[in-house]
Every structure is written in C-alpha cells, then in structure tokens.
Design a protein around this motif. Structure first.
Motif, PDB file in Angstrom:
ATOM      1  N   ARG A  32    -129.492 -53.750 -24.744  1.00  0.00           N
ATOM      2  CA  ARG A  32    -128.377 -54.505 -23.575  1.00  0.00           C
ATOM      3  C   ARG A  32    -127.807 -53.296 -22.793  1.00  0.00           C
ATOM      4  NH1 ARG A  32    -123.874 -58.642 -23.158  1.00  0.00           N
ATOM      5  NH2 ARG A  32    -122.648 -57.521 -21.712  1.00  0.00           N
ATOM      6  N   PHE A  57    -121.832 -58.055 -17.336  1.00  0.00           N
ATOM      7  CA  PHE A  57    -123.320 -57.853 -17.187  1.00  0.00           C
ATOM      8  C   PHE A  57    -123.728 -59.271 -16.207  1.00  0.00           C
ATOM      9  CE2 PHE A  57    -127.294 -57.337 -19.913  1.00  0.00           C
ATOM     10  CZ  PHE A  57    -127.881 -56.813 -18.621  1.00  0.00           C
ATOM     11  N   ARG A  79    -129.431 -59.728 -22.120  1.00  0.00           N
ATOM     12  CA  ARG A  79    -127.972 -60.173 -22.067  1.00  0.00           C
ATOM     13  C   ARG A  79    -127.747 -61.058 -23.172  1.00  0.00           C
ATOM     14  NH1 ARG A  79    -124.414 -64.047 -20.026  1.00  0.00           N
ATOM     15  NH2 ARG A  79    -126.057 -65.137 -18.821  1.00  0.00           N
TER      16      ARG A  79
END
Length: 165
Positions: A32, A57, A79
């Motif tokens: 990530r 994000f 994510r």
C-alpha cells in the motif's frame, strides 16, 4: 510533496518482499505504501489545496488525472488489502498477499510501461501490411507520416542507429 521515482517505488517493494513469508499482513501494508508512492510519481498531491491537511489514500486516488482513471480499481484494491494488513487482526494470508503482488505488478505496468502501446502499434503495422511488418511500414504506422521523403529519412536514420551499435 517530494517527487517519487520508479526507483523509490522499487525500494518500497523490496521492503515489502522482505516480509512476505514471515508477515503477509505487513507485506500488504508495505505494498500500500508503494502504491501511494506511485501516486506521488504521478504528481497526485498528498495535501489539500485549501488547508494543507493530509489527504487520505482514497481522496488521492480520486484525484488521479483523467488519463490514469483506469488505474483507480487497482489502487483501491491495494488500499483495501493494505488497510487489512495494517490493522491488528487483519489476518492477511500468503495467498491474499500474492494477490496484492499481482495487482501491484499490473499497476506498475499500467503506469510505468509503454509495452501495451508499443504492441498495439506493432499490431497496427502488421494489419496495415496485411502480414509481417516491414520497417518502413512500421515507421509509417508509428509516425503517422505519409511524406515519402521524410519516411525514407527516418528509415535511414533508424538503419544507421541499428548498424552502428
């Protein structure tokens, strides 16, 4: 925002790979982080324009340039896997970590590689030639030039480059 280069992403991926077998959850968390560095390399801001607050994000993914929107689904999957890997009890398995790797591989190809475009251009040249491509026809397909003099000049330049290497 510090500019990120593909080398920085590779370094982060190396850190992730170091923990794949021992801690798949940490692996996904690091993947990530690498995906966020890919956003940096695309110039997606880390902070809000208005108050300078750090963007999540998800909000950064939503700010991808229009020509990169196809990658949204890949960023989102990384994510979600990273979120589960980064929280206690996430319980990421090695198989799920491998899925994160495969998605990241596709994301990197989508963002940093010209392979698909080059193969599409090759296919166009083959279709235009109605058979195996000829260098001259490939130059026409790639450049879009139909001026014979310019085409021959480019072909000669390409030949000189190939034979002098």
């Amino acid at each position: 925002m510090q500019p990120t280069h593909p080398e920085d992403v590779a370094l982060s991926l190396g850190k992730a790979s170091a923990v794949y077998f021992s801690n798949p959850s940490a692996y996904c968390d690091n993947i990530r982080i690498a995906a966020e560095e890919v956003l940096n390399s695309l110039g997606v801001p880390e902070r809000s324009d208005g108050n300078g607050a750090r963007l999540s994000f998800k909000h950064r993914i939503d700010r991808l340039p229009v020509e990169r929107k196809r990658a949204n689904v890949l960023f989102d999957a990384l994510r979600w896997l990273g979120n589960h890997g980064g929280h206690a009890g996430g319980g990421i398995t090695k198989e799920q970590a491998l899925e994160a790797f495969e998605i990241m591989e596709l994301l990197l190809e989508e963002v940093f590689s010209n392979r698909r475009r080059e193969l599409r251009e090759l296919a166009i040249a083959i279709n235009n030639a109605k058979g195996p491509k000829h260098k001259l026809l490939r130059i026409i397909a790639i450049t879009g030039q139909d001026d014979l003099g310019l085409i021959l000049l480019k072909a000669c330049q390409a030949y000189v480059r190939e034979t002098t290497v």
